[in-house]
Write a protein that holds these residues in place. Structure first.
Motif, short mmCIF file in Angstrom:
data_model
loop_
_atom_site.label_atom_id
_atom_site.label_comp_id
_atom_site.label_asym_id
_atom_site.label_seq_id
_atom_site.Cartn_x
_atom_site.Cartn_y
_atom_site.Cartn_z
N PRO A 1 0.79 -1.24 0.00
CA PRO A 1 0.00 0.00 0.00
C PRO A 1 0.82 1.29 0.00
O PRO A 1 0.25 2.36 0.22
CB PRO A 1 -0.80 -0.14 1.29
N SER A 2 2.12 1.19 -0.21
CA SER A 2 2.92 2.42 -0.31
C SER A 2 2.59 3.20 -1.58
O SER A 2 2.87 4.39 -1.68
CB SER A 2 4.42 2.07 -0.30
N THR A 3 2.01 2.49 -2.56
CA THR A 3 1.54 3.11 -3.80
C THR A 3 0.03 2.93 -3.90
O THR A 3 -0.50 1.90 -3.50
CB THR A 3 2.21 2.44 -5.02
N LEU A 4 -0.65 3.93 -4.42
CA LEU A 4 -2.11 3.87 -4.53
C LEU A 4 -2.53 2.78 -5.51
O LEU A 4 -1.84 2.52 -6.49
CB LEU A 4 -2.67 5.22 -5.00
N PRO A 5 -3.67 2.15 -5.27
CA PRO A 5 -4.18 1.16 -6.23
C PRO A 5 -4.74 1.86 -7.46
O PRO A 5 -5.12 3.04 -7.42
CB PRO A 5 -5.29 0.46 -5.45
N GLU A 6 -4.80 1.13 -8.57
CA GLU A 6 -5.53 1.61 -9.75
C GLU A 6 -6.97 1.15 -9.59
O GLU A 6 -7.22 0.01 -9.19
CB GLU A 6 -4.92 1.05 -11.03
N ILE A 7 -7.91 2.03 -9.91
CA ILE A 7 -9.33 1.73 -9.68
C ILE A 7 -10.13 1.99 -10.95
O ILE A 7 -9.91 2.98 -11.64
CB ILE A 7 -9.90 2.59 -8.53
N SER A 8 -11.05 1.08 -11.23
CA SER A 8 -12.00 1.27 -12.33
C SER A 8 -13.39 0.96 -11.80
O SER A 8 -13.57 0.04 -11.01
CB SER A 8 -11.65 0.34 -13.50
N VAL A 9 -14.36 1.77 -12.22
CA VAL A 9 -15.74 1.62 -11.74
C VAL A 9 -16.68 1.45 -12.93
O VAL A 9 -16.57 2.18 -13.92
CB VAL A 9 -16.18 2.84 -10.91
N SER A 10 -17.60 0.51 -12.84
CA SER A 10 -18.59 0.33 -13.89
C SER A 10 -19.91 -0.11 -13.28
O SER A 10 -19.96 -0.71 -12.20
CB SER A 10 -18.12 -0.69 -14.93
N SER A 11 -21.00 0.23 -13.97
CA SER A 11 -22.34 -0.18 -13.56
C SER A 11 -23.26 -0.01 -14.75
O SER A 11 -23.21 1.00 -15.45
CB SER A 11 -22.84 0.67 -12.39
N ASP A 12 -24.12 -1.00 -14.97
CA ASP A 12 -25.09 -0.92 -16.06
C ASP A 12 -26.15 0.14 -15.78
O ASP A 12 -26.87 0.55 -16.68
CB ASP A 12 -25.76 -2.27 -16.27
N GLN A 13 -26.26 0.57 -14.52
CA GLN A 13 -27.32 1.50 -14.14
C GLN A 13 -26.83 2.94 -14.00
O GLN A 13 -27.62 3.82 -13.68
CB GLN A 13 -27.94 1.03 -12.81
N LEU A 14 -25.55 3.16 -14.21
CA LEU A 14 -24.99 4.50 -14.09
C LEU A 14 -24.37 4.94 -15.41
O LEU A 14 -23.97 4.11 -16.23
CB LEU A 14 -23.92 4.55 -12.99
N THR A 15 -24.31 6.24 -15.60
CA THR A 15 -23.68 6.77 -16.80
C THR A 15 -22.16 6.70 -16.66
O THR A 15 -21.63 6.50 -15.56
CB THR A 15 -24.07 8.24 -17.04
N ARG A 16 -21.48 6.87 -17.78
CA ARG A 16 -20.01 6.87 -17.76
C ARG A 16 -19.50 8.00 -16.86
O ARG A 16 -18.54 7.82 -16.11
CB ARG A 16 -19.49 7.05 -19.19
N ALA A 17 -20.15 9.16 -16.93
CA ALA A 17 -19.72 10.31 -16.12
C ALA A 17 -19.89 10.01 -14.63
O ALA A 17 -19.03 10.38 -13.81
CB ALA A 17 -20.53 11.54 -16.51
N GLN A 18 -20.98 9.35 -14.27
CA GLN A 18 -21.19 9.00 -12.87
C GLN A 18 -20.14 8.02 -12.37
O GLN A 18 -19.63 8.14 -11.25
CB GLN A 18 -22.59 8.41 -12.68
N CYS A 19 -19.79 7.04 -13.19
CA CYS A 19 -18.75 6.08 -12.82
C CYS A 19 -17.40 6.78 -12.64
O CYS A 19 -16.63 6.44 -11.73
CB CYS A 19 -18.64 4.98 -13.88
N MET A 20 -17.10 7.77 -13.49
CA MET A 20 -15.85 8.52 -13.36
C MET A 20 -15.85 9.34 -12.07
O MET A 20 -14.82 9.47 -11.41
CB MET A 20 -15.67 9.42 -14.57
N ASP A 21 -17.01 9.91 -11.71
CA ASP A 21 -17.10 10.66 -10.46
C ASP A 21 -16.81 9.76 -9.27
O ASP A 21 -16.10 10.15 -8.32
CB ASP A 21 -18.50 11.28 -10.31
N ILE A 22 -17.36 8.54 -9.30
CA ILE A 22 -17.12 7.59 -8.21
C ILE A 22 -15.64 7.24 -8.13
O ILE A 22 -15.03 7.21 -7.05
CB ILE A 22 -17.97 6.32 -8.41
#
Length: 266
Positions: free
Chosen positions: A62-83
């Motif tokens: 954990p000395s380096t931040l994880p890479e994160i990706s978010v997806s959901s069939d019920q959310l827009t691409r912009a909402q997933c990016m905000d999360i």
């Protein structure tokens, strides 16, 4: 991978123990681990939102931040990016300590404040009003690889990723041309791309494991369900016409022939 990361992953598997709730997609002593956590969260209108959170923990986590990706069939691409952006902000507060569970708990508590508009829930009524089923929205991706040195291992890895992510398609060898055609859920296609670009799937000229850097996206588009391929398998042929015939049989009109031809002639 650090001992802390291994312990955290073991704890996460115990916490999110329902089928499909926590899945390891790739793991390597030199490249870290990539895994997906699926959770259901209630938002403003008490709608259940299924979130797919993809984490890549590098070897020095954990000395380096994880890479994160978010997806959901019920959310827009912009909402997933905000999360995703909010999760990364929270991750910085936990640097040097295991943080994935804390991040998951945080988004469960704060999702309704992060997304800026109600989620879209697909039900039978809204589906029929649109005159189409969500199953009709099949995403397709065509990739070109420059080479494969550790071919057998590379092929097994691609087949495993496709199986884990429920993707169909073909891995096509045409002489020196290597193409990967994938079809499935758009979020799973994205997860595949992350795995392809972050995992050490091949070896370099000295035999050392390396990430795939010579990859090109030739086409990315939506196709109808009747054009979906069945299963995932390899096609090996020196006859380009045979592989072009396979493409025509899939009836992928949205795939521009010019893009494929440039790859074949290069």
């Amino acid at each position: 991978m650090s001992e802390q990361a291994l312990e955290e992953l073991s704890a996460l598997a115990a916490i999110y123990c329902e089928p499909g709730a926590c899945e390891v997609l790739a793991a390597s002593e030199t490249d870290g681990v990539t895994f997906r956590i699926q959770i259901s969260v209630k938002e403003l209108l008490d709608t259940e939102i299924l979130l797919k959170l993809l984490f890549h923990l590098p070897v020095n986590y954990p000395s380096t931040l994880p890479e994160i990706s978010v997806s959901s069939d019920q959310l827009t691409r912009a909402q997933c990016m905000d999360i995703k952006d909010k999760l990364l902000e929270q991750a910085k507060k936990h640097l040097s300590e295991p943080m994935v569970h804390e991040l998951v708990l945080w988004i469960q508590q704060h999702l309704k404040y992060v997304i800026k508009q109600p989620a879209t829930v697909c039900n039978e009524k809204t589906t029929l009003s649109k005159g189409a089923s969500t199953e009709d929205a099949i995403w397709m991706l065509l990739l070109h690889l420059d080479h494969m040195r550790a071919k057998a291992k590379y092929v097994r890895t691609v087949e495993k990723w496709a199986s884990d992510l429920k993707l169909t398609g073909r891995l096509m060898f045409m002489g020196k041309i290597i193409l990967i055609l994938l079809q499935g859920d758009k979020s799973n296609i994205k997860e595949y791309l992350i795995l392809q670009k972050t995992s050490k799937v091949d070896v370099d000229s000295s035999g050392k494991k390396c990430k795939e850097k010579m990859i090109s996206v030739l086409c990315e588009t939506k196709v109808q369900s009747q054009h979906k391929s069945v299963g995932f398998r390899c096609l090996k042929s020196k006859n380009i016409q045979r592989c072009m015939s396979y493409k025509r049989n899939l009836k992928l009109q949205d795939l521009q022939i010019s893009s494929l031809s440039l790859c074949l002639l290069s």
